[in-house]
Write an enzyme that holds these catalytic residues in place. Sequence first.
Site, PDB file in Angstrom:
ATOM      1  N   THR A 275      59.410  48.619  21.881  1.00 36.65           N
ATOM      2  CA  THR A 275      59.881  47.442  21.191  1.00 36.65           C
ATOM      3  C   THR A 275      58.452  46.883  20.583  1.00 36.65           C
ATOM      4  OG1 THR A 275      61.907  47.211  22.296  1.00 36.65           O
ATOM      5  CG2 THR A 275      60.929  45.426  20.794  1.00 36.65           C
ATOM      6  N   PHE A 277      56.752  43.472  19.435  1.00 39.09           N
ATOM      7  CA  PHE A 277      56.782  42.147  19.617  1.00 39.09           C
ATOM      8  C   PHE A 277      55.687  41.326  18.796  1.00 39.09           C
ATOM      9  CE2 PHE A 277      58.955  43.461  23.134  1.00 39.09           C
ATOM     10  CZ  PHE A 277      60.276  42.967  23.160  1.00 39.09           C
TER      11      PHE A 277
END
Length: 392
Positions: A275, A277
Amino acid sequence: MALRCFPIWVCPQTTHHRSPLMGLAEFDADKRRRFCLWECSSSASQRAVTAIEGEIPFSRELKKSSDELGLTQETQSLSFHRDLSMLPKPLTANSLYSSDGDDSKVRISFQGIPGAYSETAALKAFPNCETVPCEQFEAAFQAVELWLVDKAVLPIENSVGGSIHRNYDLLLRHRLHIVQEVHLPVNHCLLGVPGVKKEDIKCVLSHPQALDQCVNSLNNLGIQRISAKDTATAAQTVSSSGKIDVGAIASVRAANIYGLDILAENIQDDVNNVTRFLILAREPMIPRTDRPYKTSIVFSLEEGPGVLFKALAVFALRSINLSKIESRPQRRRPLRVVDGSNNGSAKYFDYLFYIDFEASMADTRAQHALGHLQEFASFIRILGCYPMDLVR
């Protein structure tokens, strides 16, 4: 030797209160009486004495002349020696850039509760920071804008689940700047209350995306899936319930916070699940060229054939790599009516284009590319220029 007295306009070190009854002329005259800059010169040599704020130079050789010119004892008593080491030091080039120093005072907002993956990403970027949980992504933005925290962390895309479109809209709605990116490898863990075994779990709670990323593992175990608000909330719920047949899919940090056992790690179907960010701040980061940088922009285009091709070509012509392109319909004007030739019957969306390109705004190639893009764009905004996260 000739002496000359020049008035200078500086604020005294001691507090001087202006009476509300004192006129402007009287106030100006009062200032002239208090401060003078002395310059002493002769035909043989010249010497200038410059006063700093709150200091009046004074020496024995000027004492007699000052008496003659009517300097009062009050004025002479303001003379003192200042420790020059206490004066502010000039800025250097290095002091203009952010450093990897002490981050113990940095407060970072994130969406969710303690144990969320966003909190883990914040701690990866700033290991000693103070994390501040927020109910919604919108609240995480507002916490920065209201000076309640220093930065915010925002998940923007996942290598399996794709882009988080809601957060792209928030980037445009708010005036925060991207100052850093964090790539966080996802480690989905099967958690249960202390003492239970993996075979005891009959149903599992987690965020819908986390459940989707663990379909094969959960099917092999014959576990029923139940959606929760987020992974950390799922872990908290299981811990509070104490049920031995209910588990959660969440992070290692969530297991430690809520006192759950890790029954299995890395149960996601794709082992390369990452992921991305973004770290957001009120002020932009000053771009440099000493390491790989990435720049994020959003723009809309004028109407015309091949205009998107022309817009993207401004980067290709300068050998600038595009690492991301995302399109989002404009909320304020989602539809545009085609004119004349189609009798106004055909409609299509007006789009905003979000692009990440691998170049710093300090690079002249990037500056020229954006200048070229302005020929086709009706709107351009730079969302941030920041170092690329090369550590996985």
